[in-house]
Design an enzyme around this catalytic site. Structure first.
Site, PDB file in Angstrom:
ATOM      1  N   ARG A 115       0.828  -1.209   0.000  1.00 29.96           N
ATOM      2  CA  ARG A 115       0.000   0.000   0.000  1.00 29.96           C
ATOM      3  C   ARG A 115       0.865   1.263   0.000  1.00 29.96           C
ATOM      4  O   ARG A 115       0.483   2.274   0.577  1.00 29.96           O
ATOM      5  CB  ARG A 115      -0.958   0.012   1.198  1.00 29.96           C
ATOM      6  CG  ARG A 115      -1.699  -1.288   1.420  1.00 29.96           C
ATOM      7  CD  ARG A 115      -2.633  -1.638   0.290  1.00 29.96           C
ATOM      8  NE  ARG A 115      -3.753  -0.744   0.205  1.00 29.96           N
ATOM      9  CZ  ARG A 115      -4.933  -0.939   0.810  1.00 29.96           C
ATOM     10  NH1 ARG A 115      -5.121  -2.001   1.527  1.00 29.96           N
ATOM     11  NH2 ARG A 115      -5.907  -0.086   0.652  1.00 29.96           N
ATOM     12  N   ARG A 136      -2.172   6.385   0.115  1.00 34.34           N
ATOM     13  CA  ARG A 136      -2.804   6.702   1.390  1.00 34.34           C
ATOM     14  C   ARG A 136      -2.108   7.665   2.346  1.00 34.34           C
ATOM     15  O   ARG A 136      -2.723   8.585   2.845  1.00 34.34           O
ATOM     16  CB  ARG A 136      -3.058   5.393   2.147  1.00 34.34           C
ATOM     17  CG  ARG A 136      -3.927   4.452   1.393  1.00 34.34           C
ATOM     18  CD  ARG A 136      -4.614   3.510   2.308  1.00 34.34           C
ATOM     19  NE  ARG A 136      -3.735   2.459   2.809  1.00 34.34           N
ATOM     20  CZ  ARG A 136      -4.161   1.488   3.616  1.00 34.34           C
ATOM     21  NH1 ARG A 136      -5.419   1.467   4.003  1.00 34.34           N
ATOM     22  NH2 ARG A 136      -3.338   0.566   4.024  1.00 34.34           N
ATOM     23  N   ARG A 143      -9.626  14.702  -6.717  1.00 37.13           N
ATOM     24  CA  ARG A 143     -10.463  13.926  -5.803  1.00 37.13           C
ATOM     25  C   ARG A 143     -11.846  14.564  -5.638  1.00 37.13           C
ATOM     26  O   ARG A 143     -12.813  13.858  -5.360  1.00 37.13           O
ATOM     27  CB  ARG A 143      -9.733  13.804  -4.455  1.00 37.13           C
ATOM     28  CG  ARG A 143     -10.265  12.732  -3.555  1.00 37.13           C
ATOM     29  CD  ARG A 143      -9.937  11.337  -4.104  1.00 37.13           C
ATOM     30  NE  ARG A 143     -10.213  10.314  -3.098  1.00 37.13           N
ATOM     31  CZ  ARG A 143     -11.357   9.654  -3.008  1.00 37.13           C
ATOM     32  NH1 ARG A 143     -12.325   9.908  -3.850  1.00 37.13           N
ATOM     33  NH2 ARG A 143     -11.530   8.758  -2.077  1.00 37.13           N
ATOM     34  N   ASP A 152      -6.944  -1.555  -7.175  1.00 35.12           N
ATOM     35  CA  ASP A 152      -7.519  -2.170  -5.979  1.00 35.12           C
ATOM     36  C   ASP A 152      -7.892  -3.600  -6.292  1.00 35.12           C
ATOM     37  O   ASP A 152      -8.181  -3.939  -7.449  1.00 35.12           O
ATOM     38  CB  ASP A 152      -8.759  -1.404  -5.504  1.00 35.12           C
ATOM     39  CG  ASP A 152      -9.079  -1.748  -4.058  1.00 35.12           C
ATOM     40  OD1 ASP A 152      -8.515  -1.109  -3.167  1.00 35.12           O
ATOM     41  OD2 ASP A 152      -9.859  -2.680  -3.827  1.00 35.12           O
ATOM     42  N   TYR A 195     -15.614 -10.482   0.129  1.00 34.72           N
ATOM     43  CA  TYR A 195     -16.146  -9.130  -0.123  1.00 34.72           C
ATOM     44  C   TYR A 195     -17.457  -9.197  -0.897  1.00 34.72           C
ATOM     45  O   TYR A 195     -18.397  -8.452  -0.622  1.00 34.72           O
ATOM     46  CB  TYR A 195     -15.138  -8.283  -0.910  1.00 34.72           C
ATOM     47  CG  TYR A 195     -14.170  -7.537  -0.035  1.00 34.72           C
ATOM     48  CD1 TYR A 195     -14.587  -6.431   0.707  1.00 34.72           C
ATOM     49  CD2 TYR A 195     -12.843  -7.911   0.066  1.00 34.72           C
ATOM     50  CE1 TYR A 195     -13.701  -5.728   1.520  1.00 34.72           C
ATOM     51  CE2 TYR A 195     -11.957  -7.229   0.877  1.00 34.72           C
ATOM     52  CZ  TYR A 195     -12.390  -6.139   1.599  1.00 34.72           C
ATOM     53  OH  TYR A 195     -11.530  -5.453   2.406  1.00 34.72           O
TER      54      TYR A 195
HETATM   55  C1  LIG Z   1      -8.256  -5.771   1.294  1.00 30.91           C
HETATM   56  C2  LIG Z   1      -7.685  -4.924   0.185  1.00 30.91           C
HETATM   57  C3  LIG Z   1      -8.365  -3.869  -0.489  1.00 30.91           C
HETATM   58  N1  LIG Z   1      -7.497  -3.359  -1.431  1.00 30.91           N
HETATM   59  C4  LIG Z   1      -6.305  -4.028  -1.374  1.00 30.91           C
HETATM   60  C5  LIG Z   1      -6.416  -5.030  -0.396  1.00 30.91           C
HETATM   61  C6  LIG Z   1      -5.353  -6.070  -0.074  1.00 30.91           C
HETATM   62  C7  LIG Z   1      -4.308  -5.542   0.828  1.00 30.91           C
HETATM   63  C8  LIG Z   1      -4.750  -5.361   2.242  1.00 30.91           C
HETATM   64  O1  LIG Z   1      -5.142  -6.366   2.872  1.00 30.91           O
HETATM   65  O2  LIG Z   1      -4.637  -4.239   2.734  1.00 30.91           O
HETATM   66  C9  LIG Z   1      -5.114  -3.849  -2.211  1.00 30.91           C
HETATM   67  C10 LIG Z   1      -4.748  -2.486  -2.648  1.00 30.91           C
HETATM   68  N2  LIG Z   1      -5.455  -1.316  -2.572  1.00 30.91           N
HETATM   69  C11 LIG Z   1      -4.741  -0.295  -3.100  1.00 30.91           C
HETATM   70  C12 LIG Z   1      -3.533  -0.836  -3.616  1.00 30.91           C
HETATM   71  C13 LIG Z   1      -2.569   0.009  -4.437  1.00 30.91           C
HETATM   72  C14 LIG Z   1      -1.206  -0.276  -4.485  1.00 30.91           C
HETATM   73  C15 LIG Z   1      -0.470  -0.108  -3.171  1.00 30.91           C
HETATM   74  O3  LIG Z   1      -0.166   1.022  -2.823  1.00 30.91           O
HETATM   75  O4  LIG Z   1      -0.131  -1.131  -2.524  1.00 30.91           O
HETATM   76  C16 LIG Z   1      -3.509  -2.198  -3.302  1.00 30.91           C
HETATM   77  C17 LIG Z   1      -2.428  -3.240  -3.553  1.00 30.91           C
HETATM   78  C18 LIG Z   1      -5.148   1.124  -3.176  1.00 30.91           C
HETATM   79  C19 LIG Z   1      -6.187   1.643  -2.275  1.00 30.91           C
HETATM   80  N3  LIG Z   1      -7.349   1.035  -1.917  1.00 30.91           N
HETATM   81  C20 LIG Z   1      -8.079   1.876  -1.095  1.00 30.91           C
HETATM   82  C21 LIG Z   1      -7.380   3.090  -0.944  1.00 30.91           C
HETATM   83  C22 LIG Z   1      -7.892   4.306  -0.183  1.00 30.91           C
HETATM   84  C23 LIG Z   1      -9.013   4.953  -0.952  1.00 30.91           C
HETATM   85  C24 LIG Z   1      -9.176   6.442  -0.658  1.00 30.91           C
HETATM   86  O5  LIG Z   1      -8.238   7.087  -0.205  1.00 30.91           O
HETATM   87  O6  LIG Z   1     -10.249   6.952  -0.976  1.00 30.91           O
HETATM   88  C25 LIG Z   1      -6.192   2.955  -1.683  1.00 30.91           C
HETATM   89  C26 LIG Z   1      -5.122   3.983  -1.879  1.00 30.91           C
HETATM   90  C27 LIG Z   1      -9.419   1.599  -0.517  1.00 30.91           C
HETATM   91  C28 LIG Z   1      -9.650   0.253   0.033  1.00 30.91           C
HETATM   92  N4  LIG Z   1      -9.534  -0.917  -0.688  1.00 30.91           N
HETATM   93  C29 LIG Z   1      -9.810  -1.979   0.148  1.00 30.91           C
HETATM   94  C30 LIG Z   1     -10.147  -1.440   1.425  1.00 30.91           C
HETATM   95  C31 LIG Z   1     -10.496  -2.280   2.638  1.00 30.91           C
HETATM   96  C32 LIG Z   1     -10.094  -0.049   1.333  1.00 30.91           C
HETATM   97  C33 LIG Z   1     -10.522   0.999   2.351  1.00 30.91           C
HETATM   98  C34 LIG Z   1      -9.578   1.208   3.432  1.00 30.91           C
HETATM   99  C35 LIG Z   1      -8.184   1.637   2.975  1.00 30.91           C
HETATM  100  O7  LIG Z   1      -7.939   2.840   2.820  1.00 30.91           O
HETATM  101  O8  LIG Z   1      -7.384   0.759   2.783  1.00 30.91           O
HETATM  102  C36 LIG Z   1      -9.760  -3.399  -0.267  1.00 30.91           C
END
Ligand SMILES: Cc1c2[nH]c(c1CCC(=O)O)Cc1[nH]c(c(CCC(=O)O)c1C)Cc1[nH]c(c(CCC(=O)O)c1C)Cc1[nH]c(c(C)c1CCC(=O)O)C2
Length: 385
Positions: free
Chosen positions: A43, A47, A62, A100, A176
């Protein structure tokens, strides 16, 4: 310097990429000895960085686009992927494409919103709902934007570091799709496993088939390693992990390798991050599927993993929350991690340093820099951590 290439959607960028300047992670993933441990963090794109996605553009972007629109816009996904590479140039050894895991359920025809956590307005309640899913998923049609973002990012990276592609593991995606979002107990998803085991296995297999097409497409587009995120693996008993989560993972490894060979594509390393699947039997069965690298969370001891799963490269595993503990806590944690992953005083072999799960949004980017610097220092060949 890494930069976003000019983008003309009418003229897709070609796939002749700049030569690699840093292949440390590729060598470690193949189990080779390296002069120091390569390092990246899950990640790492987005973020926690100021302005979150793009320092200059983020607010405007955004305000107008939702999360998935950004994922679907290759120029933005590329820019966000490159941001940590620029910021930590020379310190971080891989980029991971901004996207994602939930783009796969979207490709299957499900609506997914991000507000701010993932939300499925119409989850799968019973197996009768499976008819709502798209029967044949053409990943080029549904997920071509990820491929375009990868190709563009490979150019933007200028060979600085390798680019990781990824997908969610079938069990995590299945959860999910049934829960409709995050869940503490996974009661609905597990009810499916226990009440409708055959239908569950069929759906898991169907998700796995799409993951295969998606991962192969990512390599074709330029991804140099692939990681499968099974974030909810640890919610299953070792027995249920073996019965339900493993067969689709096994299918992914076998089919991706076969398809890459058939299509004359590079045999890229495959990483499995099965968070919490830490029972020796789960580690052994996960290793037996043939993933090149096992990603570890912070609740396992590397030596125990090496006993359960010898001959696999490992990735991990600092507790991500340690990054909130200040410089000294980070340094001590990295020292301990470096000692734990190295056998005696030997150079690191088959180890990719990382956190044990994704970095969280409140981390100070300078503390992450310190984490990278400590890994460089204490994993270096000849240094006793
Ligand atoms: C379970 C899972 C998700 N997404 C992902 C997983 C597996 C990894 C893990 O277990 O953490 C994988 C993921 N999500 C994202 C990436 C991008 C690449 C990276 O930086 O690693 C990757 C590899 C961007 C993202 N995916 C998400 C964001 C944040 C969205 C925002 O800022 O509006 C980002 C940058 C949103 C997301 N996406 C998901 C959730 C639960 C959330 C909300 C909470 C959070 O912020 O993590 C599902």
């Amino acid at each position: 310097m890494v930069e976003s290439p000019d983008w003309n959607p009418e003229q897709p960028l070609g796939k002749f990429f700049p030569p690699m300047r840093n292949d440390l992670i590729l060598r470690a993933a193949r189990g080779e000895e390296t002069e120091r441990a390569p390092v990246w963090v899950m990640r790492q794109a987005g973020r926690y960085l100021p302005g979150k996605y793009c320092p200059h553009k983020f607010r405007a972007v955004r305000a107008e686009h939702d999360f998935f629109e950004i994922c679907r816009t290759p120029s933005l996904a590329c820019e966000i992927t490159l941001q940590p590479i620029r910021r930590y140039l020379g310190l971080v050894d891989a980029a991971i494409i901004f996207s994602d895991i939930l783009v796969v359920p979207q490709a299957m025809g499900m609506e997914v919103l991000m507000n701010p956590a993932p939300f499925f307005p119409a989850p799968l309640n019973t197996p009768a709902d499976i008819v709502r899913l798209r029967e044949h998923v053409d990943v080029h049609k549904e997920l071509g934007y990820v491929f375009a973002a990868i190709t563009r990012t490979r150019h933007g990276l200028r060979g600085e570091v390798p680019l990781i592609g990824f997908c969610g593991a079938p069990w995590t995606l299945f959860s999910y799709m049934i829960e409709g979002g995050g869940s503490k107990t996974l009661q609905k998803a597990k009810t499916w496993l226990f009440k409708y085991p055959q239908e569950s296995k069929a759906l898991l297999a169907r998700i796995a088939d799409i993951c295969v097409d998606f991962l192969v497409g990512q390599v074709d587009a330029g991804a140099q390693l692939l990681q499968v995120f099974d974030s909810w693996a640890g919610e299953l008993s070792p027995h249920d992990f073996t019965e339900f989560a493993l067969p689709p993972l096994q299918h992914i490894v076998i089919s991706v390798r076969a398809r890459l060979a058939e299509n004359h594509l590079p045999a890229v390393p495959l990483i499995l991050f099965a968070k919490g699947a830490n029972a020796p039997s789960s580690l052994a069965t996960a290793a037996a599927t043939g993933f090149d690298v096992l990603g570890l969370d912070w609740c396992v001891v590397p030596e125990d993993v090496r006993t359960a799963a010898p001959r696999r490269a490992l990735q991990g595993n600092l507790d991500p929350t340690r990054l909130y503990g200040g410089r000294e806590a980070i340094e001590n944690g990295v020292r301990h991690m470096c000692a734990a992953f190295r056998v005696g005083g030997r150079p690191p072999k088959g180890w990719i340093a990382n956190l044990g799960h994704g970095i969280t949004p409140g981390v100070d980017p300078d503390d992450l820099k310190w984490f990278f610097e400590c890994v460089h220092k204490y994993s270096a060949s000849g240094v006793m951590p």
